[in-house]
Design a protein around this motif. Structure first.
Motif, PDB file in Angstrom:
ATOM      1  N   GLU A 128       0.840  -1.202   0.000  1.00 42.83           N
ATOM      2  CA  GLU A 128       0.000   0.000   0.000  1.00 42.83           C
ATOM      3  C   GLU A 128       0.874   1.251   0.000  1.00 42.83           C
ATOM      4  O   GLU A 128       0.571   2.232  -0.680  1.00 42.83           O
ATOM      5  CB  GLU A 128      -0.939  -0.001   1.215  1.00 42.83           C
ATOM      6  CG  GLU A 128      -1.737   1.274   1.405  1.00 42.83           C
ATOM      7  CD  GLU A 128      -2.680   1.635   0.262  1.00 42.83           C
ATOM      8  OE1 GLU A 128      -3.148   2.786   0.237  1.00 42.83           O
ATOM      9  OE2 GLU A 128      -2.959   0.780  -0.621  1.00 42.83           O
ATOM     10  N   LEU A 129       1.967   1.226   0.733  1.00 33.28           N
ATOM     11  CA  LEU A 129       2.890   2.359   0.747  1.00 33.28           C
ATOM     12  C   LEU A 129       3.421   2.639  -0.661  1.00 33.28           C
ATOM     13  O   LEU A 129       3.414   3.786  -1.120  1.00 33.28           O
ATOM     14  CB  LEU A 129       4.059   2.061   1.691  1.00 33.28           C
ATOM     15  CG  LEU A 129       5.098   3.163   1.796  1.00 33.28           C
ATOM     16  CD1 LEU A 129       4.619   4.236   2.762  1.00 33.28           C
ATOM     17  CD2 LEU A 129       6.411   2.587   2.270  1.00 33.28           C
ATOM     18  N   GLU A 130       3.842   1.599  -1.353  1.00 30.53           N
ATOM     19  CA  GLU A 130       4.349   1.771  -2.714  1.00 30.53           C
ATOM     20  C   GLU A 130       3.263   2.318  -3.633  1.00 30.53           C
ATOM     21  O   GLU A 130       3.507   3.216  -4.446  1.00 30.53           O
ATOM     22  CB  GLU A 130       4.889   0.436  -3.255  1.00 30.53           C
ATOM     23  CG  GLU A 130       5.541   0.575  -4.620  1.00 30.53           C
ATOM     24  CD  GLU A 130       6.252  -0.688  -5.070  1.00 30.53           C
ATOM     25  OE1 GLU A 130       6.967  -0.609  -6.081  1.00 30.53           O
ATOM     26  OE2 GLU A 130       6.111  -1.746  -4.423  1.00 30.53           O
ATOM     27  N   ARG A 131       2.035   1.818  -3.490  1.00 33.57           N
ATOM     28  CA  ARG A 131       0.920   2.314  -4.305  1.00 33.57           C
ATOM     29  C   ARG A 131       0.705   3.809  -4.065  1.00 33.57           C
ATOM     30  O   ARG A 131       0.501   4.586  -4.997  1.00 33.57           O
ATOM     31  CB  ARG A 131      -0.367   1.534  -3.979  1.00 33.57           C
ATOM     32  CG  ARG A 131      -1.514   1.824  -4.949  1.00 33.57           C
ATOM     33  CD  ARG A 131      -2.866   1.368  -4.421  1.00 33.57           C
ATOM     34  NE  ARG A 131      -3.284   2.088  -3.220  1.00 33.57           N
ATOM     35  CZ  ARG A 131      -3.689   3.371  -3.200  1.00 33.57           C
ATOM     36  NH1 ARG A 131      -3.711   4.083  -4.292  1.00 33.57           N
ATOM     37  NH2 ARG A 131      -4.053   3.938  -2.061  1.00 33.57           N
ATOM     38  N   ARG A 132       0.761   4.240  -2.810  1.00 32.67           N
ATOM     39  CA  ARG A 132       0.582   5.662  -2.473  1.00 32.67           C
ATOM     40  C   ARG A 132       1.690   6.518  -3.076  1.00 32.67           C
ATOM     41  O   ARG A 132       1.435   7.615  -3.578  1.00 32.67           O
ATOM     42  CB  ARG A 132       0.557   5.844  -0.945  1.00 32.67           C
ATOM     43  CG  ARG A 132      -0.678   5.291  -0.280  1.00 32.67           C
ATOM     44  CD  ARG A 132      -0.578   5.428   1.231  1.00 32.67           C
ATOM     45  NE  ARG A 132      -1.693   4.804   1.918  1.00 32.67           N
ATOM     46  CZ  ARG A 132      -1.818   4.750   3.242  1.00 32.67           C
ATOM     47  NH1 ARG A 132      -0.882   5.288   4.012  1.00 32.67           N
ATOM     48  NH2 ARG A 132      -2.864   4.177   3.796  1.00 32.67           N
ATOM     49  N   LEU A 133       2.923   6.030  -3.001  1.00 34.19           N
ATOM     50  CA  LEU A 133       4.042   6.795  -3.564  1.00 34.19           C
ATOM     51  C   LEU A 133       3.898   6.945  -5.079  1.00 34.19           C
ATOM     52  O   LEU A 133       4.158   8.021  -5.628  1.00 34.19           O
ATOM     53  CB  LEU A 133       5.370   6.118  -3.227  1.00 34.19           C
ATOM     54  CG  LEU A 133       5.812   6.190  -1.772  1.00 34.19           C
ATOM     55  CD1 LEU A 133       7.017   5.286  -1.535  1.00 34.19           C
ATOM     56  CD2 LEU A 133       6.131   7.623  -1.369  1.00 34.19           C
ATOM     57  N   VAL A 134       3.476   5.891  -5.738  1.00 28.63           N
ATOM     58  CA  VAL A 134       3.282   5.949  -7.190  1.00 28.63           C
ATOM     59  C   VAL A 134       2.143   6.913  -7.526  1.00 28.63           C
ATOM     60  O   VAL A 134       2.262   7.759  -8.415  1.00 28.63           O
ATOM     61  CB  VAL A 134       3.005   4.538  -7.771  1.00 28.63           C
ATOM     62  CG1 VAL A 134       2.533   4.620  -9.218  1.00 28.63           C
ATOM     63  CG2 VAL A 134       4.250   3.662  -7.651  1.00 28.63           C
ATOM     64  N   SER A 135       1.039   6.837  -6.771  1.00 23.66           N
ATOM     65  CA  SER A 135      -0.139   7.650  -7.095  1.00 23.66           C
ATOM     66  C   SER A 135       0.062   9.132  -6.824  1.00 23.66           C
ATOM     67  O   SER A 135      -0.570   9.963  -7.469  1.00 23.66           O
ATOM     68  CB  SER A 135      -1.381   7.134  -6.365  1.00 23.66           C
ATOM     69  OG  SER A 135      -1.270   7.379  -4.984  1.00 23.66           O
ATOM     70  N   ARG A 136       0.966   9.497  -5.915  1.00 24.30           N
ATOM     71  CA  ARG A 136       1.161  10.932  -5.681  1.00 24.30           C
ATOM     72  C   ARG A 136       2.017  11.576  -6.764  1.00 24.30           C
ATOM     73  O   ARG A 136       2.058  12.793  -6.874  1.00 24.30           O
ATOM     74  CB  ARG A 136       1.678  11.214  -4.272  1.00 24.30           C
ATOM     75  CG  ARG A 136       3.116  10.968  -3.983  1.00 24.30           C
ATOM     76  CD  ARG A 136       3.421  11.312  -2.532  1.00 24.30           C
ATOM     77  NE  ARG A 136       4.840  11.216  -2.268  1.00 24.30           N
ATOM     78  CZ  ARG A 136       5.386  11.272  -1.084  1.00 24.30           C
ATOM     79  NH1 ARG A 136       4.634  11.429  -0.020  1.00 24.30           N
ATOM     80  NH2 ARG A 136       6.682  11.170  -0.938  1.00 24.30           N
ATOM     81  N   ALA A 137       2.678  10.770  -7.580  1.00 22.92           N
ATOM     82  CA  ALA A 137       3.355  11.219  -8.806  1.00 22.92           C
ATOM     83  C   ALA A 137       4.340  12.372  -8.582  1.00 22.92           C
ATOM     84  O   ALA A 137       4.429  13.285  -9.394  1.00 22.92           O
ATOM     85  CB  ALA A 137       2.326  11.591  -9.874  1.00 22.92           C
ATOM     86  N   THR A 138       5.095  12.317  -7.477  1.00 15.32           N
ATOM     87  CA  THR A 138       6.101  13.358  -7.229  1.00 15.32           C
ATOM     88  C   THR A 138       7.525  12.829  -7.392  1.00 15.32           C
ATOM     89  O   THR A 138       8.463  13.624  -7.407  1.00 15.32           O
ATOM     90  CB  THR A 138       5.958  13.959  -5.812  1.00 15.32           C
ATOM     91  OG1 THR A 138       6.028  12.909  -4.846  1.00 15.32           O
ATOM     92  CG2 THR A 138       4.649  14.711  -5.654  1.00 15.32           C
TER      93      THR A 138
END
Length: 187
Positions: A128-138
């Protein structure tokens, strides 16, 4: 007694969202703006989100003993908390709130001791952490890979904090944070 509240977490755990919620909920809290040598992300603003310094400027402040704590998180990527920032907030009669990386959080807790409430925000899982990092696109893919690897190590330090809040459901995490802060600052 002057108090501080420390939020730490692996990048992408929701720590900054929970810090912003805390600041909106408790007017007696004041955010401590950290220094960093990394480049601004997205809409970040100097002296609002961070004090953005060059590595040489940061090292000069280290030599002046200007920091409560600092870390070189990656080569030439420094983060730190200025003593003057904390004093300024206390002079206003407010409680300092920090949004720092895990090593910084441990250092701040060690420095402030009983004056501090340290809160570790934990993601529900590494996936889930990796998914969040990808989705914030920074960040680019390589940076995300580094952050996920670092998060796995950082999670092993959760027990060094006063409280652990698992951010699986944001509204539940907000309620838990509110209760912890109310108890600590005496509201």
């Amino acid at each position: 007694m002057n108090k501080v509240i420390i939020f730490s977490a692996p990048s992408g755990s929701g720590k900054t969202t929970l810090v912003k919620h805390s600041l909106e909920t408790f007017p007696e809290l004041q955010f401590s703006i950290s220094c960093t040598t990394r480049q601004p992300r997205g809409n970040e603003v100097h002296a609002v989100d961070y004090h953005f310094l060059t590595p040489d400027e940061f090292r000069q402040k280290i030599s002046e003993d200007a920091f409560v704590e600092f870390e070189e998180v990656y080569t030439d990527k420094y983060y730190g908390t200025l003593k003057a920032e904390v004093e300024k907030i206390w002079e206003q009669g407010k409680t300092v709130i920090f949004d720092v990386d895990v090593k910084g959080g441990i250092s701040l807790k060690n420095y402030f001791g009983e004056q501090a409430l340290s809160i570790f925000i934990e993601p529900p899982s590494i996936e889930e952490l990796e998914r969040r990092l990808v989705s914030r696109a920074t960040d680019d893919a390589e940076t995300i890979k580094i952050r996920v690897a670092k998060a796995e190590e950082e999670l092993s330090h959760a027990g060094e904090f006063d409280r652990i809040v698992i951010n699986a459901d944001l509204n539940e995490a907000k309620k838990e944070i509110e209760s912890l802060i109310q108890h600590f600052i005496g509201n």
